[in-house]
Design an enzyme around this catalytic site. Structure first.
Site: not given
Ligand code: NAD
Length: 279
Positions: A156, A160
């Site tokens: 990744h 991450k």
């Molecule tokens: P990122 O850090 O870019 O985005 C996460 C967002 O959540 C940030 O903008 C942060 O400010 C916000 N956040 C944090 N606490 C919060 C709260 N209390 N209320 C509202 N918003 C809040 O990360 P990302 O790459 O977008 O990934 C997010 C999550 O999704 C990670 O856990 C990642 O591993 C997961 N993910 C899962 C998949 C899937 O297919 N399941 C795919 C990609 C990413």
């Protein structure tokens, strides 16, 4: 139109989700949630992702937003503590949950389990069709290739936070299930120094980090004189975003309980079906 709330709206996935909601028939963006203090609070969600204004501004008040989303779902790609807090609010408000956040600990998992007594909850480590098919293939390969050594490698992008990825853990779980093993007993997550020979039955799960890799997962099955590799490469996050929005549309109105992507994609078959994800 089914109301969907995007949680983590200004994150990498959140922005893709806003766009995916606008491109998916039958759903509308009811709210866009970010954590308190995020600079994007107050901005229009459409403008945030380079679209025409949607009339939905980013807010940190999930409780109030849930009032506008009765009969709908949140789509949560945030962080474990945020997912845990959202679970209690959604259960109280009667709003379903699609959770993509990975790295969930025991207390977040327990909160989702409690919420699932009141509302439908779908947790998926990966929302792509390809990965969900891969899970079935891996389980089948593990069952058929008796005695082969099994390992999982994932790659990744460097930003991450959690490792190994949720998808890698699901893939290792699928291999373990194919062998009638438990990943909690078979999983090996690091090797360094004089670790001795590989023990039969262990499943190594290793993580590489770097650059802008969206997500790559390979299950290796090593036999005498041959090796099988099952690989999935995601080249764009839009696959995950569209899958998660599709999941939200599917989940809305379903009875309370736990669901996973195989339910949405119609992949739950008698053969090659790994168990439900814990988170
Ligand atoms: P990122 O850090 O870019 O985005 C996460 C967002 O959540 C940030 O903008 C942060 O400010 C916000 N956040 C944090 N606490 C919060 C709260 N209390 N209320 C509202 N918003 C809040 O990360 P990302 O790459 O977008 O990934 C997010 C999550 O999704 C990670 O856990 C990642 O591993 C997961 N993910 C899962 C998949 C899937 O297919 N399941 C795919 C990609 C990413």
């Amino acid at each position: 139109m089914i109301p969907l709330i995007v949680c983590g709206a200004s994150g990498r996935m959140g922005r893709m989700l806003i766009q995916a909601v606008t491109e998916t028939p039958g759903v509308r963006l009811a709210a866009a949630i970010e954590r308190p203090g995020t600079p994007e609070l107050g901005r229009d969600a459409g403008a945030l992702v380079g679209l025409a204004a949607l009339g939905v501004v980013l807010t940190d008040d999930l409780g109030a937003a849930l009032e506008q989303a009765r009969g709908g779902c949140i789509v949560d790609f945030t962080a474990p503590a945020a997912t845990e807090a959202a679970a209690a609010l959604c259960a109280r408000a009667g709003v379903g949950m699609v959770v993509g956040t990975t790295g969930l600990g025991d207390s977040a998992k327990a909160a989702l389990e409690r919420a699932s007594a009141a509302v439908p909850v779908l947790v998926a480590a990966n929302f792509s069709l390809g990965v969900n098919v891969l899970l079935g293939l891996a389980e089948q390969a593990a069952r058929l290739l008796e005695g082969f050594d099994m390992e999982v490698v994932e790659i990744h992008h460097g930003k991450k936070r959690d490792a190994p990825s949720g998808t890698a853990l699901r893939l290792a779980e699928a291999l373990a299930e194919g062998r009638g093993q438990k990943l909690s007993e078979a999983g090996v997550y690091a090797r360094q120094g004089d670790v001795g020979p590989r023990t039969p039955g262990e499943i190594g799960v290793m993580a590489l980090r770097g650059g802008d890799v969206v997500g790559e997962h390979t299950a290796f099955l090593f036999g005498p004189g041959e090796r099988v590799e099952l690989t999935h490469r995601a080249t764009s996050r839009t696959t995950f975003a569209h899958g998660a929005v599709r999941a939200g549309r599917w989940l809305a109105g379903k009875p309370a309980g736990r669901y996973d992507m195989r339910d949405v994609l119609g992949l739950r078959g008698p053969a090659g079906s790994p168990g439900r994800p814990g988170a």
